[in-house]
Design a protein around this motif. Structure first.
Motif, PDB file in Angstrom:
ATOM      1  N   GLY A  68       0.813  -1.214   0.000  1.00 32.16           N
ATOM      2  CA  GLY A  68       0.000   0.000   0.000  1.00 32.16           C
ATOM      3  C   GLY A  68       0.844   1.261   0.000  1.00 32.16           C
ATOM      4  N   ALA A  69       2.015   1.190   0.629  1.00 27.77           N
ATOM      5  CA  ALA A  69       2.908   2.347   0.645  1.00 27.77           C
ATOM      6  C   ALA A  69       3.641   2.511  -0.683  1.00 27.77           C
ATOM      7  CB  ALA A  69       3.924   2.201   1.775  1.00 27.77           C
ATOM      8  N   TRP A  70       3.861   1.411  -1.394  1.00 25.41           N
ATOM      9  CA  TRP A  70       4.623   1.469  -2.642  1.00 25.41           C
ATOM     10  C   TRP A  70       3.753   1.641  -3.876  1.00 25.41           C
ATOM     11  CZ3 TRP A  70       9.755   1.652  -3.615  1.00 25.41           C
ATOM     12  CH2 TRP A  70      10.610   1.466  -2.537  1.00 25.41           C
ATOM     13  N   ILE A  71       2.503   1.188  -3.810  1.00 22.00           N
ATOM     14  CA  ILE A  71       1.651   1.144  -4.998  1.00 22.00           C
ATOM     15  C   ILE A  71       0.294   1.747  -4.666  1.00 22.00           C
ATOM     16  CG2 ILE A  71       0.528  -0.389  -6.671  1.00 22.00           C
ATOM     17  CD1 ILE A  71       2.638  -2.476  -6.077  1.00 22.00           C
ATOM     18  N   TYR A  72      -0.239   2.566  -5.600  1.00 24.10           N
ATOM     19  CA  TYR A  72      -1.628   2.988  -5.484  1.00 24.10           C
ATOM     20  C   TYR A  72      -2.492   1.765  -5.732  1.00 24.10           C
ATOM     21  CZ  TYR A  72      -0.451   7.953  -5.680  1.00 24.10           C
ATOM     22  OH  TYR A  72       0.031   9.194  -5.409  1.00 24.10           O
ATOM     23  N   ARG A  73      -3.378   1.453  -4.807  1.00 28.03           N
ATOM     24  CA  ARG A  73      -4.193   0.241  -4.924  1.00 28.03           C
ATOM     25  C   ARG A  73      -5.054   0.268  -6.187  1.00 28.03           C
ATOM     26  NH1 ARG A  73      -4.062  -4.924  -3.650  1.00 28.03           N
ATOM     27  NH2 ARG A  73      -6.135  -5.758  -3.871  1.00 28.03           N
ATOM     28  N   TRP A  74      -5.673   1.431  -6.479  1.00 27.73           N
ATOM     29  CA  TRP A  74      -6.537   1.511  -7.654  1.00 27.73           C
ATOM     30  C   TRP A  74      -5.725   1.338  -8.937  1.00 27.73           C
ATOM     31  CZ3 TRP A  74      -5.399   5.211 -11.195  1.00 27.73           C
ATOM     32  CH2 TRP A  74      -4.648   6.309 -10.759  1.00 27.73           C
ATOM     33  N   ALA A  75      -4.499   1.832  -8.944  1.00 29.15           N
ATOM     34  CA  ALA A  75      -3.657   1.681 -10.134  1.00 29.15           C
ATOM     35  C   ALA A  75      -3.244   0.225 -10.306  1.00 29.15           C
ATOM     36  CB  ALA A  75      -2.428   2.576 -10.031  1.00 29.15           C
ATOM     37  N   HIS A  76      -2.975  -0.452  -9.192  1.00 26.16           N
ATOM     38  CA  HIS A  76      -2.628  -1.875  -9.249  1.00 26.16           C
ATOM     39  C   HIS A  76      -3.804  -2.686  -9.781  1.00 26.16           C
ATOM     40  CE1 HIS A  76      -2.261  -5.949  -7.510  1.00 26.16           C
ATOM     41  NE2 HIS A  76      -1.021  -5.814  -7.945  1.00 26.16           N
ATOM     42  N   ASP A  77      -5.011  -2.399  -9.273  1.00 26.22           N
ATOM     43  CA  ASP A  77      -6.200  -3.108  -9.745  1.00 26.22           C
ATOM     44  C   ASP A  77      -6.463  -2.818 -11.219  1.00 26.22           C
ATOM     45  OD1 ASP A  77      -6.498  -4.113  -7.217  1.00 26.22           O
ATOM     46  OD2 ASP A  77      -8.115  -2.731  -6.642  1.00 26.22           O
ATOM     47  N   LEU A  78      -6.279  -1.560 -11.629  1.00 26.26           N
ATOM     48  CA  LEU A  78      -6.465  -1.205 -13.036  1.00 26.26           C
ATOM     49  C   LEU A  78      -5.476  -1.947 -13.923  1.00 26.26           C
ATOM     50  CD1 LEU A  78      -7.786   0.595 -15.220  1.00 26.26           C
ATOM     51  CD2 LEU A  78      -5.998   2.278 -14.734  1.00 26.26           C
ATOM     52  N   ALA A  79      -4.219  -2.000 -13.495  1.00 27.65           N
ATOM     53  CA  ALA A  79      -3.209  -2.698 -14.287  1.00 27.65           C
ATOM     54  C   ALA A  79      -3.537  -4.190 -14.388  1.00 27.65           C
ATOM     55  CB  ALA A  79      -1.825  -2.501 -13.661  1.00 27.65           C
ATOM     56  N   ALA A  80      -3.967  -4.785 -13.291  1.00 20.15           N
ATOM     57  CA  ALA A  80      -4.325  -6.210 -13.317  1.00 20.15           C
ATOM     58  C   ALA A  80      -5.530  -6.446 -14.219  1.00 20.15           C
ATOM     59  CB  ALA A  80      -4.623  -6.699 -11.895  1.00 20.15           C
ATOM     60  N   ASP A  81      -6.520  -5.564 -14.166  1.00 28.55           N
ATOM     61  CA  ASP A  81      -7.698  -5.707 -15.029  1.00 28.55           C
ATOM     62  C   ASP A  81      -7.332  -5.546 -16.494  1.00 28.55           C
ATOM     63  OD1 ASP A  81      -9.261  -6.145 -12.831  1.00 28.55           O
ATOM     64  OD2 ASP A  81     -10.107  -4.116 -12.762  1.00 28.55           O
ATOM     65  N   LEU A  82      -6.452  -4.589 -16.790  1.00 29.85           N
ATOM     66  CA  LEU A  82      -6.028  -4.397 -18.183  1.00 29.85           C
ATOM     67  C   LEU A  82      -5.272  -5.616 -18.706  1.00 29.85           C
ATOM     68  CD1 LEU A  82      -4.890  -0.660 -18.181  1.00 29.85           C
ATOM     69  CD2 LEU A  82      -6.890  -1.648 -19.313  1.00 29.85           C
ATOM     70  N   LYS A  83      -4.381  -6.153 -17.883  1.00 29.59           N
ATOM     71  CA  LYS A  83      -3.643  -7.357 -18.293  1.00 29.59           C
ATOM     72  C   LYS A  83      -4.597  -8.514 -18.553  1.00 29.59           C
ATOM     73  CE  LYS A  83       0.572  -6.265 -15.730  1.00 29.59           C
ATOM     74  NZ  LYS A  83       1.402  -6.638 -14.573  1.00 29.59           N
ATOM     75  N   PHE A  84      -5.562  -8.699 -17.655  1.00 30.67           N
ATOM     76  CA  PHE A  84      -6.531  -9.779 -17.824  1.00 30.67           C
ATOM     77  C   PHE A  84      -7.374  -9.552 -19.081  1.00 30.67           C
ATOM     78  CE2 PHE A  84     -10.791 -11.527 -17.050  1.00 30.67           C
ATOM     79  CZ  PHE A  84     -10.460 -12.863 -16.920  1.00 30.67           C
ATOM     80  N   GLY A  85      -7.819  -8.318 -19.300  1.00 32.59           N
ATOM     81  CA  GLY A  85      -8.628  -8.003 -20.474  1.00 32.59           C
ATOM     82  C   GLY A  85      -7.887  -8.273 -21.770  1.00 32.59           C
ATOM     83  N   VAL A  86      -6.631  -7.868 -21.832  1.00 32.08           N
ATOM     84  CA  VAL A  86      -5.837  -8.106 -23.041  1.00 32.08           C
ATOM     85  C   VAL A  86      -5.636  -9.602 -23.256  1.00 32.08           C
ATOM     86  CG1 VAL A  86      -3.525  -7.811 -24.029  1.00 32.08           C
ATOM     87  CG2 VAL A  86      -4.706  -5.868 -23.035  1.00 32.08           C
ATOM     88  N   ARG A  87      -5.387 -10.341 -22.188  1.00 35.20           N
ATOM     89  CA  ARG A  87      -5.236 -11.799 -22.320  1.00 35.20           C
ATOM     90  C   ARG A  87      -6.499 -12.430 -22.873  1.00 35.20           C
ATOM     91  NH1 ARG A  87      -3.045 -12.136 -17.166  1.00 35.20           N
ATOM     92  NH2 ARG A  87      -4.922 -13.130 -16.418  1.00 35.20           N
ATOM     93  N   MET A  88      -7.664 -12.014 -22.370  1.00 35.69           N
ATOM     94  CA  MET A  88      -8.927 -12.588 -22.836  1.00 35.69           C
ATOM     95  C   MET A  88      -9.221 -12.180 -24.280  1.00 35.69           C
ATOM     96  SD  MET A  88     -10.176 -14.571 -20.610  1.00 35.69           S
ATOM     97  CE  MET A  88      -8.512 -15.053 -20.195  1.00 35.69           C
ATOM     98  N   LEU A  89      -8.893 -10.941 -24.650  1.00 36.56           N
ATOM     99  CA  LEU A  89      -9.103 -10.508 -26.033  1.00 36.56           C
ATOM    100  C   LEU A  89      -8.219 -11.297 -26.992  1.00 36.56           C
ATOM    101  CD1 LEU A  89      -9.418  -6.632 -25.663  1.00 36.56           C
ATOM    102  CD2 LEU A  89     -11.223  -8.251 -26.229  1.00 36.56           C
TER     103      LEU A  89
END
Length: 172
Positions: A68-89
């Motif tokens: 939490g101190a090193w990473i913005y949680r929302w940015a981490h979740d967004l990055a994970a969602d984008l990676k998952f979305g690209v994999r599924m596409l």
């Protein structure tokens, strides 16, 4: 918070695996240092390691707090969602093509319909009485000059438009 710190936290969201390894290494180092101090204090190695873990506390909680101190949680979740979305596409290319084409058509149609509605209903012509508007359309049988090409013909060949002075005097 400085701009450098903010951009570092955003960047860390996209390289969260590296950040997680660094956090785990840091925690392991703290526990190892505490273990070494306990061994030097006269404890057996197993007891020293257990005491170090007890002194350190919950490792998973420390990892989450550090993340939490090193990473913005929302940015981490967004990055994970984008990676998952690209994999599924990439996994379902046919479906992806149909989805992209459908979205493109939907956006295009929506924009076209809004433009027409905006022009006709929301922003009508700036006149007081729309019913009093008229359209002049004359066709000369010899020169075939119409309202559509009136200006061009009038400039190129003024003799072909005998009623130009009449139009100019009554236009205003």
């Amino acid at each position: 918070m400085s701009i450098h710190r903010s951009t570092s936290k955003l960047g860390a969201a996209f390289r969260s695996d590296k950040v997680a390894r660094e956090i785990n290494d840091e925690i392991r180092t703290h526990i190892d240092m505490e273990t070494d101090e306990n061994v030097e204090g006269g404890m057996k190695p197993d007891e020293a390691r257990q005491a170090a873990h007890r002194a350190f506390g919950n490792v998973a909680l420390a990892q989450e707090d550090s993340r939490g101190a090193w990473i913005y949680r929302w940015a981490h979740d967004l990055a994970a969602d984008l990676k998952f979305g690209v994999r599924m596409l990439l996994k379902n290319r046919g479906f992806s093509a149909v989805a992209v084409i459908s979205l493109a058509l939907g956006f295009g149609l929506n924009t076209t319909i809004f433009t027409v509605v905006n022009a006709i209903l929301l922003h009508p012509l700036p006149v007081r009485d729309v019913s009093s508007l008229v359209q002049l359309d004359t066709v000369d049988s010899k020169t075939h000059v119409t309202a559509a090409n009136f200006e061009k013909t009038a400039v190129e060949n003024p003799a072909a438009v005998p009623s130009l002075p009449l139009f100019r005097s009554t236009a205003r």
